[in-house]
Each structure stands twice: as C-alpha cells, then as structure tokens.
Design a protein around this motif. Structure first.
Motif, short mmCIF file in Angstrom:
data_model
loop_
_atom_site.label_atom_id
_atom_site.label_comp_id
_atom_site.label_asym_id
_atom_site.label_seq_id
_atom_site.Cartn_x
_atom_site.Cartn_y
_atom_site.Cartn_z
N SER A 67 48.68 -22.56 -36.64
CA SER A 67 49.83 -23.29 -37.50
C SER A 67 51.11 -22.80 -36.92
O SER A 67 51.27 -21.74 -36.68
CB SER A 67 49.58 -23.12 -38.88
N SER A 127 52.77 -27.88 -43.28
CA SER A 127 53.14 -28.78 -44.05
C SER A 127 53.72 -28.02 -45.22
O SER A 127 52.95 -27.20 -45.89
CB SER A 127 52.01 -29.68 -44.67
N ASP A 171 48.34 -27.00 -42.41
CA ASP A 171 47.96 -28.27 -42.56
C ASP A 171 46.53 -28.39 -42.10
O ASP A 171 46.44 -28.60 -41.23
CB ASP A 171 49.05 -29.15 -42.27
#
Ligand SMILES: *Cc1c(COP(=O)(O)O)cnc(C)c1O
Length: 366
Positions: free
Chosen positions: A117, A141, A146
């Motif tokens: 990520s 996110s 996410d």
C-alpha cells in the motif's frame, strides 16, 4: 578510468534510497549541545527492557565465546508454546526486518510483481527494489490499506503482498472481516505477508490475529517482533510464523547465526515478562489518549492510531520538527513516506509526552 562501483552494482541497488532511522538521542545531544533529550521517534518501549530479559542476559554472559544455537531451539520452543503453533513454522530474524528481507529474497526478484500500500512500512519498498522486483503501490484509502483495491491489483506475475496491521507510520488498521475477505481473493501462488509488529498494542476486541488464519491459508505468513511491546529493539529479534514449507525455504537463505546469543536469551526472558507486557500496554493506552487529547486542545489534527505512535498534521511540519529538535524532542518527519505535512510521534512516558505538548504549546501550536 577511475573505479566507479556504481557501474558494477546490481540495477535494483542503484535506485535505492537508504532507510532513514529516527535520530538517536546521543546524536541530537551532540548536534544541539543539549543534555536532556526526549526520543519519540522510533516506536520503542519507553519503559526500557523487561527485567526478566536483563536477568537472562546476565546469566548468559559467560557463554559469549560460543556461537549461538543456530536453530534457536529453546526460543522457538517457547514462542511455539505461547502461540500454540509448531516450532517448524517459525523463522527467526535479526529483527523482523531481517525476516522481511529473507522473504523478499526468497519469493521476489526480476520479473515478479510485489504489492503493497501507499504509506506502508518503508522496508517493503526497500526490499522489493533491492531484489529488482516490480513494486505495485496501491493508493491508500483514508491513509490505510485499501484491501479491495490491493486484491484487484494482483497480476499473473504477483508472488508477494505485504500488509501491515496496524500500519506504520499511519497507525491505520483493518478488521477480521476485511482480512478474511481479502485472503479469499488471493490466489494460492501468492504469499501474503501480514506484518503484526504492533499486535500487542492493538485492542484485542478489534484486532484480527493472523495466526488464526494460517491453517486455512498456507500462503499466509505472519511477522511479529520483540522490538516494540517487548522492549528489545536494541537486541534485534523478530520472527515469522508460516507453513513449515515456507519456513524451510526461508531457512535456506537465512544466515546460520542471524539471531545472536544475547538476543536469544533476552527474548526467552521477555516471554516470561507478563507484568511488564501488561504495564507496557497500559502505559501506551494512557499515553496515546494523553497525546490525542493534548494535540486536539492545541488545534492539531491527528490520525486515529491502533499502535504505540500517532501521526499529527501541521501546515509547516518541517519547521515544527526543527522547533522540537531545538527543544530536545525527537519525532519522525514523514516526507519520505509522501506525507510532508505530517510528523509521527511515538508514545512515551507521561512526562515525555507532556514535554512534547509543552514545546508545541509554547512554540508550535496554532
Ligand atoms: C518496527 C516495525 C517492524 C519491526 O522491526 P524490527 O526489525 O523487528 O525491529 C516491522 N514492521 C513494522 C511495520 C514496524 O513498524
């Protein structure tokens, strides 16, 4: 022609930027002529090492002329008993960073896609780059992983996915449901590395326990460490729990004596330190609340954290960092993580947290 080692280095190495650790307290004292320094920069345990570890160290000093047990039989047996797993599922490392590197070297390289990520722990990117694999960095996110998007980014060339729960530096986390859904979507030929360095600090009512998923997912590996809640960052001991066949491969790459004799003894002692661990978690819970409340009163925004640090956002983070350093407080700027308006603050003792809040109130609040 003058000798130019960059002409003969591996391509992956040339693109590397070295990991930037938190500034040691000694360095700040020297650079700024300070004698009182508070270090809230490396997510270390502010209580110091567990007494059981110190006693164990004392007792093995006469053995120091000997090599350590390369199999770490006693330490593995003790960890296995604690976690209710088998010793052959364990791979020990010189810190879990060492294990993360073993994983990268064993399962990735040129032609392999590795997923992690945005804002994830820096070591995943470093290892991936060093071995010449292709990083696939999936946008975060709300600062966290996410997981749906990460699953969608899996390609036929993907062999590794790194997850941190909670993540460092953001403090973000995902729950059982999210982890279960994610693991269902990952093909069997992709190894999922679940880094649980802050597991002990993560609220037991909320945290998924990666080890519970191992029997259903032989392609899952869980990393833990003695560096954080167990207070042994300076000795470097971490480990992974995986399918024994994965551990067997990692063991081929591992240096035979990668966990030294003192580290093995201290970690064994630390496993007995139940009061210390409970106290560490309690001090952290109180300190996190103290920092969140104090920063909010100063009008400083923080990200929710499930670990032993938190991220604070500023209009002028680098100036604030300078102010803190001049006043003997070390925190971690996050521009290297693409978070230039953020500072990461480790939870310290009450007086240390208060020192940080006082400096900000005097020089750096809004
Ligand atoms: C601190 C940390 C580690 C552990 O590092 P050690 O090498 O065990 O000291 C691993 N992963 C994350 C996400 C961390 O923050």
């Amino acid at each position: 022609m003058p000798f130019d080692p960059t002409r003969i280095a591996q391509p992956g190495i040339l693109g590397l930027k070295p990991y930037v650790p938190g500034k040691p307290a000694e360095t700040l004292k020297r650079e700024y002529g300070l004698d009182q320094v508070v270090k809230l920069a490396s997510n270390e345990n502010p209580l110091g090492p567990p007494p059981e570890a110190l006693a164990a160290l004392e007792s093995v000093l006469p053995e120091l002329a000997r090599y350590p047990d390369g199999e770490a039989f006693r330490l593995k047996a003790a960890i296995a008993e604690r976690l209710e797993i088998e010793p052959d599922q364990l791979t020990l490392g010189n810190g879990s960073n060492d294990v993360l590197e073993l994983i990268g070297r064993t399962f990735s390289g040129p032609g392999v896609d590795v997923i992690y990520s945005q804002y994830a722990f820096a070591v995943y990117a470093l290892v991936t780059q060093a071995v010449g694999a292709r990083p696939i960095v999936v946008p975060a996110s709300q600062w966290g992983h996410d997981l749906d998007a990460m699953a969608e980014h899996i390609t036929p060339a993907t062999r590794l996915i790194y997850l941190a729960n909670p993540n460092n530096p953001t403090g973000s986390c995902f729950n059982n449901q999210a982890l279960a859904n994610f693991l269902k979507k990952v093909p069997a030929e992709v190894l999922v590395v679940l880094d649980e360095a802050y597991f002990e600090y993560f609220d037991p009512a909320e945290r998924p326990d990666g080890i519970q998923y191992l029997s259903d997912y032989p392609n899952l590996l869980v990393c833990r460490t003695f560096s954080k809640a167990y207070g042994l960052a300076g000795l470097r001991v971490g480990y992974s729990v995986s399918h024994p066949d994965v551990a067997e491969l990692l063991n081929r790459v591992r240096q035979p004596f990668n966990v030294n004799l003192l580290a093995q003894a201290a970690a064994l002692g630390a496993l007995q330190a139940e009061d210390y661990l409970r106290c560490s978690i309690e001090v952290n819970r109180a300190g996190l609340t103290q920092l969140e409340t104090g920063l909010r009163h100063l009008g400083i925004e923080t990200l929710p954290s499930h670990a032993n640090f938190l991220v604070a956002r500023f209009d002028n983070a680098m100036e604030i960092n300078e102010v803190l350093l001049r006043n003997g407080v070390i925190v971690r700027p996050l521009q290297g993580y693409g978070m230039p308006d953020c500072l990461r603050i480790s939870v310290g003792l009450e007086a240390e947290n208060q020192r940080l809040l006082d400096v900000l109130a005097t020089h750096g609040g809004r």
